[in-house]
Scaffold this motif. Sequence first.
Motif, mmCIF file in Angstrom:
data_model
loop_
_atom_site.group_PDB
_atom_site.id
_atom_site.type_symbol
_atom_site.label_atom_id
_atom_site.label_comp_id
_atom_site.label_asym_id
_atom_site.label_seq_id
_atom_site.Cartn_x
_atom_site.Cartn_y
_atom_site.Cartn_z
ATOM 1 N N GLU A 1 0.771 -1.408 -0.140
ATOM 2 C CA GLU A 1 0.021 -0.016 -0.017
ATOM 3 C C GLU A 1 0.861 1.215 -0.167
ATOM 4 O O GLU A 1 0.562 2.219 -0.847
ATOM 5 C CB GLU A 1 -0.897 -0.006 1.109
ATOM 6 N N GLU A 2 1.979 1.087 0.827
ATOM 7 C CA GLU A 2 2.963 2.425 0.847
ATOM 8 C C GLU A 2 3.379 2.634 -0.651
ATOM 9 O O GLU A 2 3.375 4.052 -0.918
ATOM 10 C CB GLU A 2 3.964 2.010 1.913
ATOM 11 N N GLN B 1 2.312 1.891 -3.430
ATOM 12 C CA GLN B 1 1.384 2.346 -4.473
ATOM 13 C C GLN B 1 0.721 3.530 -4.097
ATOM 14 O O GLN B 1 0.359 4.614 -5.090
ATOM 15 C CB GLN B 1 0.057 1.388 -4.410
ATOM 16 N N ARG B 2 1.064 3.927 -2.822
ATOM 17 C CA ARG B 2 0.357 5.559 -2.582
ATOM 18 C C ARG B 2 1.292 6.580 -3.110
ATOM 19 O O ARG B 2 0.919 7.494 -3.634
ATOM 20 C CB ARG B 2 0.249 5.492 -0.977
ATOM 21 N N ASP B 3 2.663 6.222 -2.903
ATOM 22 C CA ASP B 3 3.597 7.121 -3.295
ATOM 23 C C ASP B 3 4.183 7.093 -4.919
ATOM 24 O O ASP B 3 4.573 7.758 -5.448
ATOM 25 C CB ASP B 3 4.797 6.704 -2.625
ATOM 26 N N ASN B 4 3.577 5.943 -5.636
ATOM 27 C CA ASN B 4 3.984 5.831 -6.948
ATOM 28 C C ASN B 4 2.547 5.365 -7.770
ATOM 29 O O ASN B 4 2.426 4.276 -8.226
ATOM 30 C CB ASN B 4 4.885 4.735 -7.279
ATOM 31 N N PRO B 5 1.527 6.395 -7.725
ATOM 32 C CA PRO B 5 0.397 5.845 -8.252
ATOM 33 C C PRO B 5 0.059 5.479 -9.711
ATOM 34 O O PRO B 5 -0.769 4.947 -10.346
ATOM 35 C CB PRO B 5 -0.497 7.141 -8.125
ATOM 36 N N TRP C 1 12.554 1.012 -2.815
ATOM 37 C CA TRP C 1 11.387 0.982 -1.916
ATOM 38 C C TRP C 1 11.768 -0.593 -1.206
ATOM 39 O O TRP C 1 11.614 -0.747 0.050
ATOM 40 C CB TRP C 1 10.212 0.800 -2.541
#
Length: 332
Positions: free
Chosen positions: A125-126, A128-132, A307
Motif C-alpha cells: 500500500e505504501e 502504491q500510494r507514493d507511486n500511483p 523501496w
Amino acid sequence: MQNAEPTPAPLSRTRPVAVGHWRAFLAVARHLNFRAAADELALTQSAVSRQIQALEDEVGVALFLRHTRAVELTSAGAQLQRSVAPALDRMDASVRLVRQTAGRRSVAITTWASFASMWLIPRMEEFQRDNPGIDIRIDATDVPVDLETSDVDLALRYSLPANMPRGAVRLCGEQLAIVASPWLIKSSPPVRTPADVAQFTLIEAGDAHRSTHLEYLSWQRWFENQGQPKLQPQRWLYFNYAHQIVQAALSGQGLALARMPLIADALAAGDLVELLPNHRLDSPLAYWLLVGPRSAHRPEIKAFCAWLEIQAKATREAVGDVPDPDTVDDFD
C-alpha cells in the motif's frame, strides 16, 4: 523383366505453419472437443475443423483421432503439443513485454506464495500510494522463473547464498523462533525450558524431512541444537506452506518454529508471542532480489528496488539481522 523403379519419397514441406493453425490445434488439444475449442477462439466449429485439417495436411500425419462423441490426440499430436505449447507461451510473453514497455509503467514480480502473502503484499500500500502511476503484478509460484526470457522484471527468492547468481541482492537473513498465539500461552503450562515444548502440538512443514531445503527449518534440527534429539511432542500438525503454518499458530493450534522475517509484523502487533527467545535457531537461508537484465534500466524498476531496500532494512532491524557485506550488492 526390368525391375520397377522405386517410388520416390514424398517431398518434405519446409514452409512455416500459420500461427493460427497452432492456436487452433492447442485449443482442441486442451479441450479434446472442437466445439469448446471454437468457443475459446471465438470461431465457428467448421473454421476450427478446417484449420486442423490444414495443419494435418502440412505436417503429413493425423494429429487427432475423431470418434463419434470424443476427440483423442495421436502420438504425433501429443508430441507436437509438448513442443508447441511452451513455444507459443514464450512468444505471447514477449508480446506482453513489448506492450508493457510501450504502454503503462509497470513492475512484474515473481515470488513464492508465503512470502507474497506474509511480507510483500502487506507492505504494498505504501509503494502504491507514493507511486500511483506504476502498476504492480505479482506472480506467486514455487517454480523458478527465467528472467532472461520471461516478462517478469524482478524475482524475490529464498535460498542459500551459494545458489544465488552473481548480482543477486541479499535483502535479509533469517532466524527461526518458537511462536504461539497469546491466548494459547495464557491457557497452557508455562514454557521455560526447551523440553517444555513437548507439552504442545508442534506445527511443521509436511515434507520437512524429505527436502534438504526444508531440513534447515525443522523442529528436529531445533531439538538437536538444544541437545535433546529424542524430544517428541504430544502430536504433530503438518502443512505445505509457511503461511499455513503461521496461520495455524495464530489460531492457537500449536507452537510453530517460524521464520523471523515473515512474522516480525505479527510479533510487533502482539498477534503472536515468541517463546524461548534465547533459543532461536540460525538458518543459512536468506531472502534475495534478482533484477531481470532487460528491466534494470527502467525508472519504475529502480524505484521499486529502492523501496524494497527500505522495507528490507526495516525487517533486518526488527529481527536483529546484520547483513554480511560480502553478500550485499548495490541497486545502482
